[in-house]
Enzyme design. Structure first.
Site, PDB file in Angstrom:
ATOM      1  CD  GLU A 301      -3.380   0.435   1.919  1.00  0.00           C
ATOM      2  OE1 GLU A 301      -4.608   0.060   1.576  1.00  0.00           O
ATOM      3  OE2 GLU A 301      -3.719   0.734   3.090  1.00  0.00           O
ATOM      4  CG  HIS A 330       7.508 -29.333   2.027  1.00  0.00           C
ATOM      5  ND1 HIS A 330       8.313 -30.472   1.880  1.00  0.00           N
ATOM      6  CD2 HIS A 330       8.139 -28.901   2.694  1.00  0.00           C
ATOM      7  CE1 HIS A 330       9.406 -31.086   2.521  1.00  0.00           C
ATOM      8  NE2 HIS A 330       9.380 -30.229   3.375  1.00  0.00           N
ATOM      9  CE  LYS A 444     -11.295   2.705   1.949  1.00  0.00           C
ATOM     10  NZ  LYS A 444     -10.276   3.657   2.704  1.00  0.00           N
TER      11      LYS A 444
HETATM   12  O1  PA5 Z   1      -3.164   1.705   6.253  1.00  0.00           O
HETATM   13  C1  PA5 Z   1      -4.031   2.648   5.928  1.00  0.00           C
HETATM   14  O2  PA5 Z   1      -4.203   3.681   5.819  1.00  0.00           O
HETATM   15  C2  PA5 Z   1      -5.382   1.241   5.425  1.00  0.00           C
HETATM   16  O3  PA5 Z   1      -5.117   0.405   5.050  1.00  0.00           O
HETATM   17  C3  PA5 Z   1      -6.383   1.142   7.122  1.00  0.00           C
HETATM   18  O4  PA5 Z   1      -5.503   0.612   7.827  1.00  0.00           O
HETATM   19  C4  PA5 Z   1      -7.899   0.644   6.801  1.00  0.00           C
HETATM   20  O5  PA5 Z   1      -8.117   1.250   5.014  1.00  0.00           O
HETATM   21  C5  PA5 Z   1      -8.483   0.840   7.802  1.00  0.00           C
HETATM   22  O6  PA5 Z   1      -8.658   1.580   7.650  1.00  0.00           O
HETATM   23  P1  PA5 Z   1      -9.297   2.605   9.139  1.00  0.00           P
HETATM   24  O7  PA5 Z   1      -8.762   2.354  10.494  1.00  0.00           O
HETATM   25  O8  PA5 Z   1      -9.465   3.891   9.396  1.00  0.00           O
HETATM   26  O9  PA5 Z   1     -10.512   2.303   9.091  1.00  0.00           O
END
Ligand code: PA5
Length: 475
Positions: A301, A330, A444
């Site tokens: 990410e 394996h 989203k």
């Molecule tokens: O790293 C990030 O920003 C995302 O993976 C969030 O952690 C994830 O989308 C969850 O978001 P939130 O903590 O706002 O619910």
């Protein structure tokens, strides 16, 4: 005195990076890195280190300061006050709000933690509901008694559909069962102190709340109450965890251009330049299996980006692959040895396991089995890791090893922090923003539009006009 206050012990627990097997000396000219490549990057590395130091000084990297400023006492007091009244602690969160807590709990606690009798655990059972798979959530209610459960709703944004919908289900169930006043005691929130729906609701309802510092993004939040509260509820020593992170911060700060985190980033950067677009994380310890999940999110990410800081299309990033030693010897290792030269493999090696088990000396009349008699599984797992390293290197496959003296909170604190700094540094080398995630917005928003969320009417329109699926392409 705590062991993490003893400098000698801390030095013994220091994590290392063995990068011999990415160098030309070990994997040959074609695939290996030459020392001169590091030297040629020296100015760029200095520049990136300076940039990150300036960002930290300007308050743009608040996650770097987490080892020093978290509300440890408030967390520990709350855990002490609550732990004996509850049988289960359930974390509702996803992505950066779940992967760190899972990784840490799996690393430190007994592998069958929830099955241990309460006298042995002394702390509540631990569950994480991250996905919105209906089966998983419904089945959870078969094993917990919600009257004796504390639900920790974790969301930095306070708006994430998956987490908020779980929260809505739980709130409704608790209130119907216990009444509004009693239900409150079963919910604790971890979120931003100002923004999002969760903090609004928490204030309105009077829920106990812990805060995620505003400048800390989800995947860099493991050392905030996101990870600390869950950890403290399963007897994990959060002071030692933060001490480990602080120890690694000192290593990274006192040697900003040539420390373990920077080296990890630079090696991966050079690997990407030579077409190694896959980063395999392969710990040789079941306890570290979920570190690979946490790393996969952090690396993917943060680094998978379409444009650079000047808005030029770059489409960079490395695809993280989760593997486990020896299990995946394996399964996936055949591909690593003989498939395309498109990966760099990072092993995590544990020098001292917390338990030992020996193979009995039986079948002495069968030499092809009796050689196993008398050896320990500790030896077997380590030798198999060395053998896999040897085989990969012989075939000129880039691999390196993060060496952990053992698995404990201090070491895990170092590991989390080191990989976070490495990720930020890799982002700087790639000249991209490692802290945003624009690529997840489209899906989203489409979800919101499909459910008719106000403000997403244009997206709904776009979806309605998208090409319809062709039935001929459906068998
Ligand atoms: O790293 C990030 O920003 C995302 O993976 C969030 O952690 C994830 O989308 C969850 O978001 P939130 O903590 O706002 O619910």
């Amino acid at each position: 005195m705590n062991r993490f206050e003893d400098n000698n012990w801390c030095e013994k627990m220091r994590i290392h990076l063995d990068f011999n097997n990415v160098m030309v000396d070990f994997i040959g000219d074609k695939e290996g890195i030459k020392q001169s490549q590091f030297e040629n990057l020296s100015e760029k590395i200095k520049h990136c280190a300076n940039q990150l130091a300036v960002k930290r000084d300007n308050g743009k990297m608040d996650w770097r300061n987490l080892p020093y400023n978290q509300p440890i006492d408030e967390i520990l007091d709350y855990v002490k006050q609550m732990k004996d009244d509850i049988e289960s602690f359930v974390l509702l969160g996803i992505g950066g709000s779940a992967l760190g807590p899972i990784a840490l709990q799996q690393a430190i606690n007994h592998p069958y933690y929830n099955e241990l009798p309460r006298e042995k655990r002394n702390y509540p059972k631990f569950y994480v509901a991250d996905n919105v798979d209906p089966e998983r959530l419904v089945y959870l209610f078969d094993v917990i008694d919600i009257d004796k459960t504390l639900f920790n709703v974790v969301s930095k944004s306070g708006n994430t559909s998956e987490t908020m919908s779980q929260f809505m289900i739980i709130k409704d169930m608790l209130e119907k069962r216990l009444g509004k006043e009693h239900a409150k005691k079963h919910i604790v929130c971890t979120t931003d102190s100002e923004n999002g729906n969760l903090i609004k609701i928490a204030k309105l309802e009077g829920y106990k709340t812990f805060y995620i510092p505003s400048g800390v993004g989800g995947r860099f939040s493991q050392l905030t109450p996101v990870g600390l509260l869950a950890a403290a509820f399963c007897a994990i020593n959060i002071k030692e965890l933060l001490a480990g992170a602080a120890f690694m911060d000192k290593i990274c700060t006192s040697d900003p251009e040539n420390n373990i985190a920077v080296k990890f980033a630079v090696i991966n950067y050079l690997a990407m330049q030579s077409g190694k677009n896959i980063s395999v994380m392969m710990p040789y310890a079941d306890s570290l299996k979920f570190i690979s999940d946490w790393y996969a999110q952090l690396w993917a990410e943060s680094l998978g980006k379409a444009v650079d800081n000047e808005n030029r299309t770059v489409n960079v990033g490395q695809t993280p692959v989760k593997a486990l030693g020896v299990t995946d010897q394996h399964s996936q290792v055949q591909l690593y040895n003989e498939g395309p030269y498109d990966k760099i493999i990072t092993f995590i090696r544990v020098e001292n396991y917390r338990k030992t088990i020996s193979v009995p000396k039986i079948f002495s009349d069968m030499p092809s089995l009796s050689f196993l008699g008398g050896i320990t599984h500790n030896q077997l797992i380590q030798v198999e890791q060395e053998a896999t390293e040897f085989a990969l290197s012989k075939l000129n496959r880039m691999n390196m090893t993060i060496v952990l003296p053992q698995v404990n909170e201090f070491v895990l604190g170092q590991l989390f922090y080191m990989l976070e700094v490495a990720t930020a540094f890799a982002g700087e080398l790639l000249n991209i923003n490692a802290f945003n995630q624009p690529g997840v917005e489209e899906a989203k928003n489409a979800t919101y539009a499909m459910f008719g969320k106000p403000g997403y009417e244009d997206k709904k329109n776009e979806l309605d006009n998208a090409p319809k699926k062709n039935p001929n392409y459906y068998l």
